[in-house]
Design an enzyme around this catalytic site. Structure first.
Site, short mmCIF file in Angstrom:
data_model
loop_
_atom_site.label_atom_id
_atom_site.label_comp_id
_atom_site.label_asym_id
_atom_site.label_seq_id
_atom_site.Cartn_x
_atom_site.Cartn_y
_atom_site.Cartn_z
N ASP A 8 0.85 -1.18 0.00
CA ASP A 8 0.00 0.00 0.00
C ASP A 8 0.89 1.24 0.00
O ASP A 8 1.93 1.26 0.67
CB ASP A 8 -0.89 -0.01 1.24
N ILE A 9 0.51 2.28 -0.75
CA ILE A 9 1.35 3.48 -0.83
C ILE A 9 1.27 4.31 0.45
O ILE A 9 2.14 5.13 0.71
CB ILE A 9 1.01 4.36 -2.06
N HIS A 77 -10.20 -4.68 -3.81
CA HIS A 77 -8.86 -4.88 -3.27
C HIS A 77 -8.96 -5.20 -1.78
O HIS A 77 -9.70 -4.56 -1.05
CB HIS A 77 -7.95 -3.67 -3.52
N LEU A 78 -8.24 -6.22 -1.37
CA LEU A 78 -8.21 -6.68 0.01
C LEU A 78 -7.02 -6.07 0.71
O LEU A 78 -5.88 -6.21 0.25
CB LEU A 78 -8.11 -8.21 0.06
N HIS A 79 -7.28 -5.38 1.84
CA HIS A 79 -6.18 -4.85 2.66
C HIS A 79 -5.69 -5.97 3.57
O HIS A 79 -6.49 -6.66 4.21
CB HIS A 79 -6.68 -3.69 3.52
#
Length: 104
Positions: A8-9, A77-79
């Site tokens: 993740d950015i 999208h899965l964190h």
């Protein structure tokens, strides 16, 4: 083959990855029972990436989806966050378990 994983950015934890299906899927509200195998593969991929990055305590992780309109892109999208015990105050809020904006 059908999933991509990257950092993740704006990480909310020391390990924060996004697992994304290659095939376009809108968001978690568009999921149906037929998508269960895809979501399970996404979770397994997230665990695998953590293990490959020397994180082994799979009891100290958090995985989930932001519920629209609280997601910044309209592609599922899965964190994957770890260790969950080290989430800061803001991250605990943003990635709060089964909240109005984040589902696990």
């Amino acid at each position: 083959e059908d999933l991509v994983c990257f950092r993740d950015i704006r990480p909310g934890a020391p390990h924060h990855y996004l697992v994304v299906p290659v095939e376009h899927m809108g968001n978690c509200k568009t999921l149906t029972p037929e998508h269960i195998p895809v979501v399970k593969r996404m979770m397994e991929a997230g665990k695998s990436v953590l293990q490959r990055n020397n994180f082994s305590d799979l009891n100290d992780i958090r995985m989930g989806f932001h519920w629209p309109p609280f997601c910044s892109i309209s592609h599922l999208h899965l964190h994957v966050l770890a260790p969950a015990s080290q989430l800061g105050f803001l991250s605990r809020l943003i990635y709060r378990i089964n909240s109005y904006w984040f589902i696990t």
